[in-house]
Design an enzyme around this catalytic site. Sequence first.
Site, mmCIF file in Angstrom:
data_model
loop_
_atom_site.group_PDB
_atom_site.id
_atom_site.type_symbol
_atom_site.label_atom_id
_atom_site.label_comp_id
_atom_site.label_asym_id
_atom_site.label_seq_id
_atom_site.Cartn_x
_atom_site.Cartn_y
_atom_site.Cartn_z
ATOM 1 N N ASP A 191 65.618 35.572 39.502
ATOM 2 C CA ASP A 191 65.568 36.392 40.897
ATOM 3 C C ASP A 191 64.626 37.201 41.222
ATOM 4 O O ASP A 191 64.099 38.187 40.026
ATOM 5 C CB ASP A 191 66.933 36.838 41.163
ATOM 6 C CG ASP A 191 68.031 35.854 41.131
ATOM 7 O OD1 ASP A 191 67.716 34.768 41.392
ATOM 8 O OD2 ASP A 191 69.520 36.367 40.975
ATOM 9 N N GLU B 231 72.355 27.660 50.685
ATOM 10 C CA GLU B 231 72.226 28.084 49.137
ATOM 11 C C GLU B 231 73.048 29.287 48.855
ATOM 12 O O GLU B 231 72.575 30.250 49.677
ATOM 13 C CB GLU B 231 70.663 28.344 48.635
ATOM 14 C CG GLU B 231 70.685 28.176 47.175
ATOM 15 C CD GLU B 231 69.051 28.260 46.742
ATOM 16 O OE1 GLU B 231 68.977 29.068 45.755
ATOM 17 O OE2 GLU B 231 68.396 27.580 47.472
#
Length: 242
Positions: free
Chosen positions: A42, A31
């Site tokens: 995030d 990823e």
Amino acid sequence: MTKLFIPYIMGDKDLIENATLLSENGADIIEIGVPFSDPVADGPVIMEAGQQAIKQGITIDYIFEQLEKHGNQIKCQYVLMTYYNIICHYGEQAFFEKCRDTGVYGLIIPDLPFELSQRLKQQFSHYGVKIISLVAMTTDDKRIKEIVSHAEGFIYTVTMNATTGQNGAFHPELKRKIESIKAIANVPVVAGFGIRTPQHVADIKEVADGIVIGSEIVKRFKSNTREEIIKYLQSIQQTLNN
């Protein structure tokens, strides 16, 4: 069935070097994070890595350029984790075309509503780029069925604070949720939430078809030697498929 190991790295100046190392040490899919100025999904470690990449001048164009030139060094599939704003700004069709041309297997778009993901799939499926479905542990069963019925590539189950205590055991309810998703899914169901240690891996692999490790990998690339990183990757891989 072999369990999938999906490590995450930030797309930065070391992108190809880091991705190559991962692909040579057990990664099944990598990823690659595309740095973005407002990364709402995030955690602090990945957010900081993204900010550093932006300071380095990294853009989606740079990432595509590197994958175009050196992607053949990466010996496994790779997906991009990007926010929809980047795709929109680039131009949807141009973005999917570039993904196809640079060998991108799929896209993880954390801020993309389900309905919009369906439009993108219908419009750009001929490019062969998968749109990976995300399922939060808070998603209700009706919505899960809808998401799972349209899933491609793999399903990424996401949650926060999923561990109980210090022993790395995951909450029983979380495991039941993953099992219920697997029962109706036609693609692998992987888990990605606070997985850091072989102990975490040993616990969650009993139910999940694979694991995503993000922040821990990013931290280790920042502070560990190459040998230490390889040793860590081997410990994860051995635990995952033991």
